[in-house]
Design a protein around this motif. Sequence first.
Motif, mmCIF file in Angstrom:
data_model
loop_
_atom_site.group_PDB
_atom_site.id
_atom_site.type_symbol
_atom_site.label_atom_id
_atom_site.label_comp_id
_atom_site.label_asym_id
_atom_site.label_seq_id
_atom_site.Cartn_x
_atom_site.Cartn_y
_atom_site.Cartn_z
ATOM 1 N N GLY A 54 0.815 -1.204 0.000
ATOM 2 C CA GLY A 54 0.000 0.000 0.000
ATOM 3 C C GLY A 54 0.849 1.255 0.000
ATOM 4 N N GLU A 55 0.316 2.305 -0.599
ATOM 5 C CA GLU A 55 1.068 3.547 -0.753
ATOM 6 C C GLU A 55 0.533 4.645 0.160
ATOM 7 O OE1 GLU A 55 0.695 4.368 -4.879
ATOM 8 O OE2 GLU A 55 2.094 2.804 -5.510
ATOM 9 N N GLN A 56 -0.255 4.269 1.180
ATOM 10 C CA GLN A 56 -0.826 5.301 2.039
ATOM 11 C C GLN A 56 0.257 6.093 2.760
ATOM 12 O OE1 GLN A 56 -1.749 2.155 1.989
ATOM 13 N NE2 GLN A 56 -3.980 1.967 1.860
ATOM 14 N N ALA A 57 1.312 5.405 3.196
ATOM 15 C CA ALA A 57 2.357 6.093 3.961
ATOM 16 C C ALA A 57 3.071 7.140 3.111
ATOM 17 C CB ALA A 57 3.355 5.071 4.508
ATOM 18 N N VAL A 58 3.458 6.780 1.891
ATOM 19 C CA VAL A 58 4.156 7.748 1.050
ATOM 20 C C VAL A 58 3.205 8.842 0.571
ATOM 21 C CG1 VAL A 58 5.989 6.217 0.287
ATOM 22 C CG2 VAL A 58 3.813 6.189 -0.913
ATOM 23 N N GLN A 59 1.930 8.530 0.406
ATOM 24 C CA GLN A 59 0.966 9.561 0.019
ATOM 25 C C GLN A 59 0.777 10.584 1.137
ATOM 26 O OE1 GLN A 59 -2.503 7.348 -1.130
ATOM 27 N NE2 GLN A 59 -1.703 6.849 -3.156
ATOM 28 N N ARG A 60 0.660 10.099 2.367
ATOM 29 C CA ARG A 60 0.547 11.041 3.499
ATOM 30 C C ARG A 60 1.795 11.901 3.611
ATOM 31 N NH1 ARG A 60 -1.940 6.511 6.159
ATOM 32 N NH2 ARG A 60 0.089 5.939 7.023
ATOM 33 N N LEU A 61 2.950 11.293 3.406
ATOM 34 C CA LEU A 61 4.196 12.050 3.489
ATOM 35 C C LEU A 61 4.288 13.073 2.361
ATOM 36 C CD1 LEU A 61 6.629 12.175 5.317
ATOM 37 C CD2 LEU A 61 7.786 10.537 3.848
ATOM 38 N N ALA A 62 3.805 12.718 1.181
ATOM 39 C CA ALA A 62 3.798 13.669 0.074
ATOM 40 C C ALA A 62 2.903 14.855 0.382
ATOM 41 C CB ALA A 62 3.335 12.969 -1.204
#
Length: 228
Positions: free
Chosen positions: A178-186
């Motif tokens: 899942g890409e939720q972590a990098v999306q939140r960081l972005a």
Amino acid sequence: MDNSSHDAEREPAPRREPRRLPWWGRAVGGLAVLAVVLVLVGRFSLLPGFGDLFREDTVDRSGPVLLKSIQDMHRYEGAAGNFQVVVDLEKDAAFLPDSVRGTRTLYVGAGSVSGYVDLGGLGEQAVTVNEERTKVSLRLPHAVLGTAALDLDRSYAVSKQRGLLDRLGDLFTDNPAGEQAVQRLAVQHITEAARDSGLVERTEKNTTTMLEGLLRSLGFQEVTVGYV
């Protein structure tokens, strides 16, 4: 002496039990078999005729969209900024090598942030007009930034590196890698960049220009707009 009698009296040799692998050996063997199966599935799916065996069909069974509420907007968006950030997020285990446990994702996030002036809370004291109705003075709240919105159509993962345990864990999750972590960081980085971009000042300048043009078209000769 009869040799056959001695052979009859001789006890049979004990059967040797086959050596059993320890539990950790059997676990490693099971993982190796699973890895081979996954590789074969990936390879066979590329061969003619085998692709249909592993084809995935997507069916949209979503229900109707429900309107929850409608809100009247009392703000003027004077400016918007478009941003792009490259997120390099790495997660490592304390005592395991990266090849066994760990992830690293390189993600390009594109999003926008708008600046606005809230006009909904203005009272009578915020507007001053002279008797001749030739001059008007406005006192408005300072512009603020809205929530950063990530554009998923323009955002994408450049590369993903995962350890063996993370890859196996993806098999049992609904959202592998899942890409939720990098999306939140972005979104966090875009928000911080918007604060330092001069977007608030640009929003107030454009709001002032809009109000001056509007009020002069209504007959006011002198328009003063201030922010408090």
